[in-house]
Structures are given as structure tokens and as C-alpha cells.
Scaffold this active site. Structure first.
Site, PDB file in Angstrom:
ATOM      1  N   GLU A  82       0.838  -0.959  -0.295  1.00 21.06           N
ATOM      2  CA  GLU A  82       0.293  -0.164   0.093  1.00 21.06           C
ATOM      3  C   GLU A  82       0.671   1.473  -0.035  1.00 21.06           C
ATOM      4  OE1 GLU A  82      -2.667  -0.520   3.075  1.00 21.06           O
ATOM      5  OE2 GLU A  82      -4.394  -1.060   1.912  1.00 21.06           O
ATOM      6  N   GLU A 113       6.559 -21.992   7.711  1.00 22.03           N
ATOM      7  CA  GLU A 113       7.252 -21.110   8.428  1.00 22.03           C
ATOM      8  C   GLU A 113       8.344 -21.899   9.988  1.00 22.03           C
ATOM      9  OE1 GLU A 113       4.850 -21.410  12.429  1.00 22.03           O
ATOM     10  OE2 GLU A 113       3.859 -20.808  11.135  1.00 22.03           O
TER      11      GLU A 113
END
Length: 270
Positions: A82, A113
Site C-alpha cells: 500500500e 515457517e
């Protein structure tokens, strides 16, 4: 690794959730959500340190990197994505990385992960260096992907910060700047996509918005460097110019499209 109490795994303050009616479920979720902003307020001094560090390094060509897994990784990528349209920054100045690669943005990649060495490999592809800042995001504060990346980054002179919801966690102990937001137990026990994720989004909003203001990407209270990527943003920019330069709509719109941003148009006329 020392033992500590994982707040994110402690039992919910509510029980027999399946017995609640819809309204009570929603009211209680909202009651818990109201605690989040106050928890974030308590870590503003640490966020301030990070923003000031980002400002200093940006002036020397530094970049901001986020690393995380699951919800935390997706929130970092969301924030990074953004910044270019909102502030007109090049995409390579704010980079979000997630365990498992881009495919993990939409669909979980099993055990990604747990690879402690992969984050540093991912960061090296972007040629991370000691001018940059690395923010690791992990509600638990124990994600190997994040811990491995931060550990290697510190060895190589990169300023590191860790956003976690467990004070005293390995991530909080490892980061140069620990941002440990204690939001308490989740409404749904262990579901860190809820209050923990909300707190992370609030902190990320604060970090990048304050940073962009500090480096001059905002004027007054306006996004004067936003990308003109759709009709709504062209209209918004036009209205900013109308207000700032006291111009009629059509003339302001013409100037905006000619120069490509509110700031460039204002600078040209001044």
C-alpha cells in the site's frame, strides 16, 4: 531458549462459545477488540524509535523489509503493497516477504515457517545491507523463519525490530527494537488472527504513515504523492489542487494530469 508464558495461547476469558447467540458473540468480540488500541498505546515509545531509525536510514538509501509467516506475513505484505500507491514510493523501498513465498499469501504452505534459514536467503535476493531496516512480525514471537532472518540481519549490521504479542518471547529478546503488544488472550483461544492481528495492523499503519510524513511524502494532511491509478484518486488529487491553489476543477485536473502528482503540480506553480 528460556521458558515463558505465551499470552497468545492462554485460555479465552469466555467459555461455551457455541452456547452464545449471535449478538453476544459479536458484543464480546467487540469488547475484546476495544482493548487493542490501548495495548498499542503502551508501545508507542518503541514504535517511535523504529520510525526515527527508518527516517535516518532512508536518507542514506535504506529500505524497509518485513518478514513473517501466516497472518503476520500477510499483514506485512499488505502494508508494503500500500505504500507505493498511497505515497508514490518505489516498490523496492518497502518489501514484504512471507514464509513459503508468494503462494503463501493466499494458501498456507505447510511447515514453511519452521525453516530457520530461509528468511535470510529470501532477504539476500533483495541484497539487504546495513543501510536497511528489517521488521519481523510474529504474534507468538517464536516463528523460526522470523527468528532466523532477524538473527542473521543483526549479524550483518541491519537495524531490526520485532512486532510480537508475547513480551519476553525470543523475538522480543532478539530484536534491536522489540515492539511487544500485550493484547491478552484471544476471544477464540489461540486465534491470533483476531486481537493480535488487529494490533499488528495498527502498529504497521503507525510505522509507515509516521515515516512517510517524516520524510516529506505528506503536505498538511494530504497524500500529495499518491499514484493516480484510478478515477477516484484523480478526483481526490484534483480537489487537493483546487483547495491548495484556488483553482476551478477542470484547470486543477488538467494540471494534475500534466505533472502526474499533486506535489509536482504545486511545486511547478510555486
Amino acid at each position: 531458549m528460556s521458558e515463558y508464558i505465551k499470552i497468545t495461547e492462554t485460555p479465552s476469558l469466555y467459555n461455551d462459545l457455541e452456547m452464545l447467540d449471535t449478538k453476544d458473540i459479536l458484543l464480546n468480540i467487540n469488547k475484546e477488540d476495544q482493548k487493542v488500541a490501548l495495548a498499542v498505546k503502551r508501545v508507542i515509545p518503541e514504535i517511535e524509535l523504529l520510525v526515527d531509525g527508518l527516517e535516518e536510514r532512508f536518507l542514506h538509501g535504506g529500505r524497509l523489509f518485513y518478514i513473517g509467516a501466516g497472518t503476520s506475513g500477510r499483514l506485512g505484505i499488505l502494508d508494503a503493497s500500500e505504500i507505493p500507491p498511497t505515497f508514490g514510493m518505489p516498490h523496492e523501498r518497502v518489501v514484504g516477504l512471507i514464509a513459503g513465498g508468494d503462494s503463501a499469501i493466499r494458501k498456507a504452505v505447510e511447515f514453511a515457517e519452521d525453516d530457520r534459514s530461509q528468511a535470510w536467503k529470501d532477504l539476500l535476493e533483495h541484497k539487504i545491507n546495513d543501510k536497511d531496516v528489517l521488521v519481523g512480525i510474529a504474534a507468538s514471537g517464536t516463528t523460526p523463519y522470523v527468528l532466523g532472518g532477524l538473527g542473521e540481519a543483526r549479524k550483518n549490521g541491519v537495524l531490526t525490530a520485532g512486532i510480537t504479542n508475547n513480551p519476553g518471547s525470543p523475538l522480543a529478546q532478539l530484536a534491536d527494537i522489540p515492539i511487544a503488544v500485550d493484547v491478552g488472550p484471544e476471544f477464540l483461544t489461540g486465534s491470533t488472527r483476531m486481537k493480535s492481528g488487529t494490533s499488528q495492523k495498527l502498529v504497521l499503519n503507525m510505522i509507515t504513515t509516521a515515516w512517510m510524513i517524516r520524510i516529506g511524502r505528506v503536505k498538511g494532511n494530504k497524500m500529495v504523492n499518491m499514484q493516480l491509478s484510478n478515477t477516484k484518486l484523480v478526483d481526490r488529487g484534483t480537489r487537493y489542487l483546487m483547495e491548495g491553489l484556488k483553482l476551478p476543477y477542470k484547470e486543477a485536473e488538467k494540471l494534475l494530469l500534466q505533472y502526474g502528482s499533486v506535489k509536482k503540480a504545486m511545486d511547478a506553480l510555486k
